[in-house]
Design a protein around this motif. Structure first.
Motif, mmCIF file in Angstrom:
data_model
loop_
_atom_site.group_PDB
_atom_site.id
_atom_site.type_symbol
_atom_site.label_atom_id
_atom_site.label_comp_id
_atom_site.label_asym_id
_atom_site.label_seq_id
_atom_site.Cartn_x
_atom_site.Cartn_y
_atom_site.Cartn_z
ATOM 1 N N VAL A 1 -83.493 101.958 22.399
ATOM 2 C CA VAL A 1 -84.670 101.895 21.528
ATOM 3 C C VAL A 1 -85.696 100.997 22.211
ATOM 4 O O VAL A 1 -85.429 99.815 22.449
ATOM 5 C CB VAL A 1 -84.318 101.348 20.137
ATOM 6 N N LEU A 2 -86.849 101.562 22.526
ATOM 7 C CA LEU A 2 -87.867 100.850 23.287
ATOM 8 C C LEU A 2 -89.187 100.863 22.543
ATOM 9 O O LEU A 2 -89.528 101.852 21.895
ATOM 10 C CB LEU A 2 -88.066 101.511 24.662
ATOM 11 N N PRO A 3 -89.965 99.784 22.626
ATOM 12 C CA PRO A 3 -91.286 99.776 21.987
ATOM 13 C C PRO A 3 -92.273 100.589 22.815
ATOM 14 O O PRO A 3 -92.124 100.718 24.037
ATOM 15 C CB PRO A 3 -91.664 98.294 21.993
ATOM 16 N N GLU A 4 -93.269 101.146 22.158
ATOM 17 C CA GLU A 4 -94.339 101.812 22.885
ATOM 18 C C GLU A 4 -95.286 100.744 23.415
ATOM 19 O O GLU A 4 -95.869 99.979 22.647
ATOM 20 C CB GLU A 4 -95.103 102.788 21.986
ATOM 21 N N LEU A 5 -95.422 100.686 24.716
ATOM 22 C CA LEU A 5 -96.261 99.677 25.356
ATOM 23 C C LEU A 5 -97.366 100.360 26.133
ATOM 24 O O LEU A 5 -97.164 101.408 26.738
ATOM 25 C CB LEU A 5 -95.429 98.818 26.315
ATOM 26 N N LYS A 6 -98.516 99.749 26.128
ATOM 27 C CA LYS A 6 -99.620 100.229 26.944
ATOM 28 C C LYS A 6 -99.843 99.240 28.073
ATOM 29 O O LYS A 6 -99.389 98.099 28.032
ATOM 30 C CB LYS A 6 -100.877 100.404 26.101
ATOM 31 N N ILE B 1 -97.324 94.473 33.880
ATOM 32 C CA ILE B 1 -96.466 95.250 34.763
ATOM 33 C C ILE B 1 -97.356 96.061 35.690
ATOM 34 O O ILE B 1 -98.154 96.887 35.236
ATOM 35 C CB ILE B 1 -95.539 96.203 33.967
ATOM 36 N N GLU B 2 -97.238 95.794 36.962
ATOM 37 C CA GLU B 2 -98.051 96.511 37.944
ATOM 38 C C GLU B 2 -97.239 97.663 38.528
ATOM 39 O O GLU B 2 -96.148 97.462 39.060
ATOM 40 C CB GLU B 2 -98.492 95.585 39.070
ATOM 41 N N TYR C 1 -93.330 102.492 31.233
ATOM 42 C CA TYR C 1 -93.740 101.114 30.962
ATOM 43 C C TYR C 1 -92.719 100.414 30.065
ATOM 44 O O TYR C 1 -92.344 99.258 30.309
ATOM 45 C CB TYR C 1 -95.122 101.082 30.304
ATOM 46 N N ALA C 2 -92.250 101.111 29.028
ATOM 47 C CA ALA C 2 -91.287 100.517 28.105
ATOM 48 C C ALA C 2 -89.968 100.224 28.803
ATOM 49 O O ALA C 2 -89.358 99.167 28.601
ATOM 50 C CB ALA C 2 -91.064 101.450 26.914
ATOM 51 N N LYS C 3 -89.511 101.146 29.654
ATOM 52 C CA LYS C 3 -88.235 100.948 30.353
ATOM 53 C C LYS C 3 -88.340 99.826 31.382
ATOM 54 O O LYS C 3 -87.392 99.057 31.575
ATOM 55 C CB LYS C 3 -87.786 102.249 31.008
ATOM 56 N N LEU C 4 -89.480 99.727 32.063
ATOM 57 C CA LEU C 4 -89.661 98.643 33.031
ATOM 58 C C LEU C 4 -89.727 97.297 32.325
ATOM 59 O O LEU C 4 -89.234 96.283 32.837
ATOM 60 C CB LEU C 4 -90.926 98.881 33.853
ATOM 61 N N TYR C 5 -90.326 97.273 31.133
ATOM 62 C CA TYR C 5 -90.366 96.037 30.347
ATOM 63 C C TYR C 5 -88.944 95.628 29.952
ATOM 64 O O TYR C 5 -88.554 94.463 30.091
ATOM 65 C CB TYR C 5 -91.221 96.245 29.103
ATOM 66 N N ALA C 6 -88.157 96.599 29.475
ATOM 67 C CA ALA C 6 -86.766 96.308 29.094
ATOM 68 C C ALA C 6 -85.956 95.873 30.308
ATOM 69 O O ALA C 6 -85.109 94.978 30.225
ATOM 70 C CB ALA C 6 -86.136 97.542 28.444
ATOM 71 N N LEU D 1 -83.983 92.308 30.848
ATOM 72 C CA LEU D 1 -82.578 92.250 31.229
ATOM 73 C C LEU D 1 -82.387 91.342 32.436
ATOM 74 O O LEU D 1 -81.452 90.536 32.488
ATOM 75 C CB LEU D 1 -82.073 93.662 31.539
ATOM 76 N N GLN D 2 -83.290 91.465 33.414
ATOM 77 C CA GLN D 2 -83.196 90.623 34.602
ATOM 78 C C GLN D 2 -83.379 89.153 34.236
ATOM 79 O O GLN D 2 -82.673 88.282 34.757
ATOM 80 C CB GLN D 2 -84.245 91.044 35.634
#
Length: 225
Positions: free
Chosen positions: A80-85, A91-92, A151-156, A160-161
């Motif tokens: 479950v991931l938030p919608e991010l813009k 995040i570049e 974007y959401a997966k990279l944020y998650a 995690l990292q």
């Protein structure tokens, strides 16, 4: 998928299928079940309510695909991931970091098959994270949807990292991964749905699989207050 669709319908949330893939041919309608699916859910506090559903869900049942009517155990990973813009997070994403593939959207066949390669798969080369979107007939719209998911997966992934780094610093066990079993749905030889985090359980498995999740979601929210 049906359980969450029915839950969202009861809550008045909108649900859109952005991407889905199916199992091997040979089952009902020429395919065996859903292999993976990406849903977009829109509604007030939708992410806050559903975010604790992230994890592994275990299902025990008599398989409808077993000629011998044998009991099978299967697992479904839910993220479950938030919608991010782009403006919401730092995040570049460089164009050189992306591999973009196009393909024809899969479907039930017949007149509904998309003849054009409008579906998009985007792979982030540095992390190996891959996302897809096929719900729209326009390739540009599918690309836009896929980038939102990325974007959401990279944020998650970043969260995690950071959790792993904190674990190394503090020496504490931090449960931050998606690979933790959180709930079991047993339909045979007895009926029981049990949340392994809050210990909430019910024998009314039909109601749960038809979207009655409030008792589990509310208990999880309260346990984190």
């Amino acid at each position: 998928m049906r359980m969450y669709e029915k839950y969202c319908s009861k809550k008045g949330f909108e649900v859109f299928v952005l991407h889905q893939s199916f199992g091997k041919a040979g089952g009902p309608e020429g395919r065996i079940g859903i292999k993976s699916v990406t849903l977009e859910i829109k509604g007030s506090y939708a992410y806050g309510i559903l975010k604790k559903e992230t994890g592994v869900h275990r299902l025990v049942r008599i398989s409808p695909f077993s000629a011998q009517k044998l009991r099978h155990t299967s697992f479904a990973l839910v993220e479950v991931l938030p919608e991010l813009k782009e403006r919401d997070v730092k995040i570049e994403i460089k164009p050189d970091d992306l591999k973009i593939d196009t393909f024809r959207a899969s479907g039930p066949g017949g007149q509904y098959v998309n003849k054009r390669e409008s579906a998009i798969r985007i792979t982030h080369l540095k992390t190996g994270i891959a996302v897809s979107s096929q719900s729209e007939r326009l390739q540009g719209k599918n690309r836009e949807n896929a980038m939102k998911i990325l974007y959401a997966k990279l944020y998650a992934f970043g969260e995690l990292q950071r959790a792993k780094e904190m674990k190394e610093i503090k020496g504490d066990t931090i449960s931050a991964g998606f690979g933790n079993q959180i709930r079991s749905y047993v339909l045979h030889p007895y009926k029981l749905v049990k949340d392994l985090r809050t210990q909430v359980e019910t024998s009314n498995t039909d109601a749960v699989l038809n979207g009655d999740l409030d008792q589990f979601l509310q208990a999880e929210i309260k346990s984190n207050d």
